[in-house]
Scaffold this active site. Sequence first.
Site, PDB file in Angstrom:
ATOM      1  CG  PHE A   1       7.963   7.800   3.493  1.00 27.12           C
ATOM      2  CD1 PHE A   1       8.755   8.910   3.786  1.00 27.12           C
ATOM      3  CD2 PHE A   1       7.030   7.399   4.440  1.00 27.12           C
ATOM      4  CE1 PHE A   1       8.626   9.583   4.991  1.00 27.12           C
ATOM      5  CE2 PHE A   1       6.890   8.074   5.640  1.00 27.12           C
ATOM      6  CZ  PHE A   1       7.691   9.174   5.918  1.00 27.12           C
TER       7      PHE A   1
ATOM      8  CB  SER B   1       4.135   2.573  11.312  1.00 28.74           C
ATOM      9  OG  SER B   1       3.082   1.784  10.760  1.00 28.74           O
TER      10      SER B   1
ATOM     11  CB  CYS C   1      13.077   3.931  12.153  1.00 30.62           C
ATOM     12  SG  CYS C   1      14.494   3.019  11.521  1.00 30.62           S
TER      13      CYS C   1
ATOM     14  CD  GLU D   1       7.844   5.957  14.667  1.00 24.84           C
ATOM     15  OE1 GLU D   1       8.988   5.722  14.251  1.00 24.84           O
ATOM     16  OE2 GLU D   1       6.855   5.248  14.407  1.00 24.84           O
TER      17      GLU D   1
END
Length: 501
Positions: free
Chosen positions: A152, A229, A284, A385
């Site tokens: 996303f 992820s 990321c 994270e």
Amino acid sequence: MRTMKTITHWIDGKPVEGTSGRFGPVYNPATGAQEKQVAFATVDEVDAAVASAKAAFESWGDSSLAKRTAVLFKYRELLDAHRDEIAELITAEHGKVHSDALGEVARGMEIVELACGISVQLKGELSTQVSTRVDVASIRQPLGVVAGITPFNFPAMVPMWMFPLAIACGNTFVLKPSEKDPSASFRLAELASEAGLPDGVLNIVQGDKTAVDRILEHPDIEAVSFVGSTPIAKYIQLKAVEHGKRVQALGGAKNHMLVLPDADLDLAADQAINAAYGSAGERCMAVSVVVAVGDTGDELVGKIAERAKNLKIGPGNDPASEMGPLITREHRDKVASYVAGAAEQGAEVVVDGTGFSVDGHEDGFFLGVSLLDRVPLTADAYRDEIFGPVLCVVRAETYEEAIKLINDSRWGNGTAIFTRDGGAARRFQLEVKAGMVGVNVPIPVPVGYHSFGGWKDSLFGDLHVYGNDGIAFYTQGKVITTRWPDPADAGGINLGFPSNS
């Protein structure tokens, strides 16, 4: 009563209504209101997309490089003309500010530009006269139908990391974008068709795990690219390899920015703000940990805190906004929980962004920026994270201590060092265990003709995305050995092992 707009699939060069009866909500994160819905694909709809891609491959895979590049050049022209429109779609569904969305489109277009030069990238190799009148050539050919599953946080850029290069190499493509912000990728497919891309070369199936699993299992899909992820990246790799596919699966990150005592602390503070809080930390490649070495910590934290408190947070379509909302209410609340529990786990909360709201947008998924200092390495805020606007600062007495804690991280996506010392920077770039390194550059995302990807739990598979690795991933090598005997040669039988002579 207003009918809610439904985002559909794109199969065989046209929109295809979903038949599953299942839909996902698409929110405007700035208001918290559901403004659209997205149809979730059935197994049959995924199969239809793959069948369309397989049929298109028969001609596209055999098409000339000149034809492919002509389409891609036209596509680049259309993307440039529509970049504002695409950015508006991103802002409306993801929430990032318009300038950030424009930057996303521009970085995606870099890969389209790389793909426009595919005729140079796919040049083979030839060795003549390896033996008497024997020549050997190496060439690369497309795989067939390949697929991409994208996240996303970059609904236009990450798909453009994949399909332009894949189709330039002669493959056909099935894309499963994020169900949270699907409109940008759908528009990318429309523009590709307008550019002259034949029907079936690029297909989009919207959906959830049903669509993902069918892509991973489908016998006609040769390779799968993924960004998301770490747990899902592991799943993608295992499931796809089980079904005989190539995989490049990029996972999560916990990117460290090391600041040495000789660094320009104003520059470091500015860049820490940009890298930690841009796009609300939903990157990321975001810097989520600053490692302050020696006696730099107090001054550096003070400079970061001063800047953090002055950031303008608001709707992404407001030109004054520097940071927008997070993608969903649930994600916003999860990110806030790391800040709420930080002090109990030993961290010092310098800036607390929880409880933040924007006047007139009280139902939006907003969260203020947070800064945590002296974060223990055992704290959840350091170990996990977070994927939000939370910056952790840890202290290290020496460079050696700092490099060890960075290398001990389970992730190895990106990292950066801030220093004026060229020798220290060179040592760092060789010693740090990460796939992308910045020297006084906080977000070292490579340009399109170099490849993007990390190490350790940030990458599953052997090849990074785009650049030379991307071309290698979307093609397979073939070596051809040829001899055209001279008419004067005598024939005869020789059962000995062939040798070069």
